[in-house]
Write an enzyme that holds these catalytic residues in place. Structure first.
Site, short mmCIF file in Angstrom:
data_model
loop_
_atom_site.label_atom_id
_atom_site.label_comp_id
_atom_site.label_asym_id
_atom_site.label_seq_id
_atom_site.Cartn_x
_atom_site.Cartn_y
_atom_site.Cartn_z
N GLY A 176 -33.64 71.56 70.30
CA GLY A 176 -32.33 71.09 69.85
C GLY A 176 -32.32 69.64 69.42
O GLY A 176 -31.26 69.05 69.24
N GLU B 183 -33.18 75.10 79.46
CA GLU B 183 -31.78 74.76 79.78
C GLU B 183 -31.38 75.38 81.12
O GLU B 183 -30.59 74.80 81.86
CB GLU B 183 -30.86 75.22 78.63
CG GLU B 183 -31.00 74.31 77.42
CD GLU B 183 -30.79 74.98 76.09
OE1 GLU B 183 -30.23 76.09 76.03
OE2 GLU B 183 -31.21 74.39 75.07
N HIS C 170 -35.67 79.69 80.45
CA HIS C 170 -35.43 78.71 79.38
C HIS C 170 -35.23 77.33 80.00
O HIS C 170 -34.67 77.21 81.09
CB HIS C 170 -34.21 79.13 78.55
CG HIS C 170 -34.06 78.31 77.31
ND1 HIS C 170 -33.49 77.06 77.33
CD2 HIS C 170 -34.46 78.55 76.04
CE1 HIS C 170 -33.54 76.56 76.10
NE2 HIS C 170 -34.13 77.44 75.30
N SER D 144 -36.83 73.42 67.66
CA SER D 144 -36.51 72.95 66.31
C SER D 144 -37.32 73.65 65.23
O SER D 144 -37.61 73.06 64.18
CB SER D 144 -36.66 71.43 66.20
OG SER D 144 -35.80 70.79 67.12
N LYS E 80 -27.91 81.08 72.55
CA LYS E 80 -27.35 80.21 73.60
C LYS E 80 -25.85 80.51 73.78
O LYS E 80 -25.45 81.66 73.64
CB LYS E 80 -27.62 78.74 73.28
CG LYS E 80 -29.10 78.51 72.92
CD LYS E 80 -29.50 77.08 72.86
CE LYS E 80 -30.98 76.98 72.52
NZ LYS E 80 -31.49 75.64 72.58
N GLU F 269 -42.15 76.22 74.66
CA GLU F 269 -41.07 75.37 74.16
C GLU F 269 -41.16 73.99 74.79
O GLU F 269 -40.66 73.79 75.91
CB GLU F 269 -39.71 76.00 74.49
CG GLU F 269 -39.51 77.36 73.85
CD GLU F 269 -38.04 77.66 73.61
OE1 GLU F 269 -37.71 78.04 72.49
OE2 GLU F 269 -37.23 77.49 74.53
N ASN G 26 -32.33 82.74 69.73
CA ASN G 26 -31.72 82.48 71.03
C ASN G 26 -30.39 81.80 70.72
O ASN G 26 -30.36 80.62 70.40
CB ASN G 26 -32.64 81.56 71.85
CG ASN G 26 -31.97 81.10 73.14
OD1 ASN G 26 -31.00 81.70 73.59
ND2 ASN G 26 -32.51 80.04 73.74
P1 PGA Z 1 -33.83 74.98 68.91
O1 PGA Z 1 -33.84 75.80 70.30
O2 PGA Z 1 -34.50 75.86 67.88
O3 PGA Z 1 -32.38 74.73 68.63
O4 PGA Z 1 -34.59 73.73 69.15
C1 PGA Z 1 -34.93 76.58 70.66
C2 PGA Z 1 -34.68 77.20 72.00
O5 PGA Z 1 -34.08 76.54 72.85
O6 PGA Z 1 -35.08 78.35 72.27
#
Ligand code: PGA
Length: 255
Positions: free
Chosen positions: A176, A100, A98, A216, A15, A170, A13
């Site tokens: 992140g 976000e 997601h 992560s 982003k 998630e 992903n």
């Molecule tokens: P990350 O993000 O691996 O940077 O924690 C995962 C995601 O948001 O899908």
């Protein structure tokens, strides 16, 4: 038990990262590193990168996904993208709900549900993201939160359609942040998601649905997470922007 029935799916992903020319460079770097993967390999990229990405991965085992889409086929929705637009470009997967999007763009379970149904209707495969906030985990309501999201996000999705859905668990506190859920925490919630799916669709269908972990996940922790019975893959943010790290996760999923 039933893990072998399910194909592991590793999806990047990206982003809001990488311009089209940067996307081409990254994908070209990834192609030789993941070519022998024994799992599905997907890169979910910004809308503007899609044309370049589809073109770059043509003839390889990497599939391209989008990071969102609108539920209407067309109309007065300035700035939005429809399933038909994505499909025509060669997109196969769409990340939906997601955290976000939920956190910064007002996404709700109702809109995630509308998008999920639209994506399925178009013959695309949704990667539906669910997960609890840190505060919700502290209050010991992870179970309720995630089961509720699954029920609402998949409302009115038929048993036949759900076979094309991927769920990504998630935990919001792990995205992140560099903090990963432990293997056991990931397994516990992924198992609970499968139980919830079994209540709606029956055990056999639930056993066939791919459930990813995201938050992560990296080249160091992927193998342990992916070894868990109910963790069938990963949705990878930061580590998907580095070809070597992403490829290492793909290798871990291929074992
Ligand atoms: P990350 O993000 O691996 O940077 O924690 C995962 C995601 O948001 O899908």
């Amino acid at each position: 038990m039933n893990k072998k029935l399910r194909k592991a799916v590793i999806a990047g992903n990206w982003k809001m990262n990488k311009t089209p020319s940067e996307a081409k460079v990254l994908l070209e770097e990834m192609i030789p590193l993941v070519k022998d993967a024994d799992c599905e390999v997907i890169a979910c990229v910004p809308y503007v990168d899609i044309c370049t990405a589809v073109d770059t991965v043509k003839g390889t085992n990497i599939k391209i996904g989008a990071e969102n889409c609108h539920w209407e086929e067309k109309g007065a929705f300035t700035g939005e993208i429809s399933t038909g637009m994505l499909k025509e470009l060669g997109v196969e997967y769409v990340v939906l709900g997601h955290s976000e999007r939920r956190q910064y763009f007002g996404e709700t379970d109702e809109t995630v549900n509308k998008r999920t149904k639209a994506v399925l209707k178009a013959g695309l495969k949704p990667i539906v993201c669910v997960g609890e906030l840190l505060w919700e985990r502290k209050c010991n309501i992870t179970e309720e939160v995630v089961a509720r999201q699954i029920k609402l996000d998949l409302f009115d999705v038929s048993a036949e359609e759900v076979k094309n859905v991927i769920i990504a668990y998630e935990p919001v506190w792990a995205i992140g942040t560099g903090v990963t859920a432990t293997d056991d925490q990931a397994e516990e919630v992924c198992a609970l998601i499968r139980e919830t799916l079994a209540k709606i669709y029956g055990q056999e269908i639930a056993d066939g649905i791919t459930i990813q972990y995201g938050g992560s996940m990296n080249d160091g922790n992927a193998e342990a997470l992916l070894s868990k019975e109910n963790v069938d893959g990963g949705l990878i943010g930061g580590a998907s922007l580095v070809a070597g790290k992403f490829a290492a996760i793909v290798s871990a999923a291929s074992k």
